[in-house]
Design an enzyme around this catalytic site. Sequence first.
Site, PDB file in Angstrom:
ATOM      1  N   GLY A 187       4.394   1.727   3.786  1.00 33.89           N
ATOM      2  CA  GLY A 187       4.306   0.786   2.669  1.00 33.89           C
ATOM      3  C   GLY A 187       3.131   1.073   1.761  1.00 33.89           C
ATOM      4  O   GLY A 187       3.240   0.993   0.529  1.00 33.89           O
ATOM      5  N   CYS A 188       2.003   1.425   2.340  1.00 37.36           N
ATOM      6  CA  CYS A 188       0.798   1.695   1.544  1.00 37.36           C
ATOM      7  C   CYS A 188       0.935   2.995   0.757  1.00 37.36           C
ATOM      8  O   CYS A 188       0.462   3.097  -0.373  1.00 37.36           O
ATOM      9  CB  CYS A 188      -0.428   1.728   2.440  1.00 37.36           C
ATOM     10  SG  CYS A 188      -0.725   0.128   3.229  1.00 37.36           S
ATOM     11  N   THR A 189       1.610   3.970   1.344  1.00 39.48           N
ATOM     12  CA  THR A 189       1.865   5.219   0.638  1.00 39.48           C
ATOM     13  C   THR A 189       2.806   4.969  -0.530  1.00 39.48           C
ATOM     14  O   THR A 189       2.574   5.452  -1.646  1.00 39.48           O
ATOM     15  CB  THR A 189       2.435   6.274   1.598  1.00 39.48           C
ATOM     16  OG1 THR A 189       1.439   6.554   2.587  1.00 39.48           O
ATOM     17  CG2 THR A 189       2.815   7.555   0.880  1.00 39.48           C
ATOM     18  N   ALA A 245       0.866   3.228  -3.278  1.00 39.23           N
ATOM     19  CA  ALA A 245      -0.025   4.169  -3.964  1.00 39.23           C
ATOM     20  C   ALA A 245       0.761   5.039  -4.936  1.00 39.23           C
ATOM     21  O   ALA A 245       0.316   5.281  -6.069  1.00 39.23           O
ATOM     22  CB  ALA A 245      -0.760   5.037  -2.949  1.00 39.23           C
TER      23      ALA A 245
END
Length: 186
Positions: A73-75, A78
């Site tokens: 999710g964070c990738t 970003a």
Amino acid sequence: MKTLMKFAFSLGLGLSLAVLPAQGIAALQQGAKAPDFTLSAAQGGKPFSLSLKQTLKKGPVVLYFFPAAFTPGCTMEAHLFAESSDDFNRLGARVVGVTAGNIERVAEFSKSECRDKFAVAADPGAKVAAKYDSTMKRPDGTMLSNRTSYVIAPNGTILLSYTDSKPQAHIEKTMAAVRAWKVRQR
């Protein structure tokens, strides 16, 4: 006795729901003053000291907290912010990501996943995230940043505060808030 049991159950359920984070709502609300901070950060893999106060001198800041670098999710988030960062910059805004997870890999994350487009700061112990009421606790007790986005005006006022575990809407909501700010500046 039966009525007392129903009351106790209802009270317990209500209290348990009250501590769950509400989707779409961040703890620091629109109109609040954004807490200032200085953190170790990187952009394009190059480390530097990031000061919110100094960054706000260049225009509004899209400050987004995320749980941990290199997680799916964070990738994704970003990548989405990287794809939109030129649009944010044209509107005078700067994107800054902050994480309390995988802080030793912030420089690498800023280069590979943020595509050199914006700064990512390390928040050891989620201390800055706590000032923004944007934390969550892992099962092992470790504090992480919650997925929360803010748009902060150059005077330090929060224009948007948004919490949602799904990354997609963060870009849309922050972009809309920056555009609205830009319109008011004319």
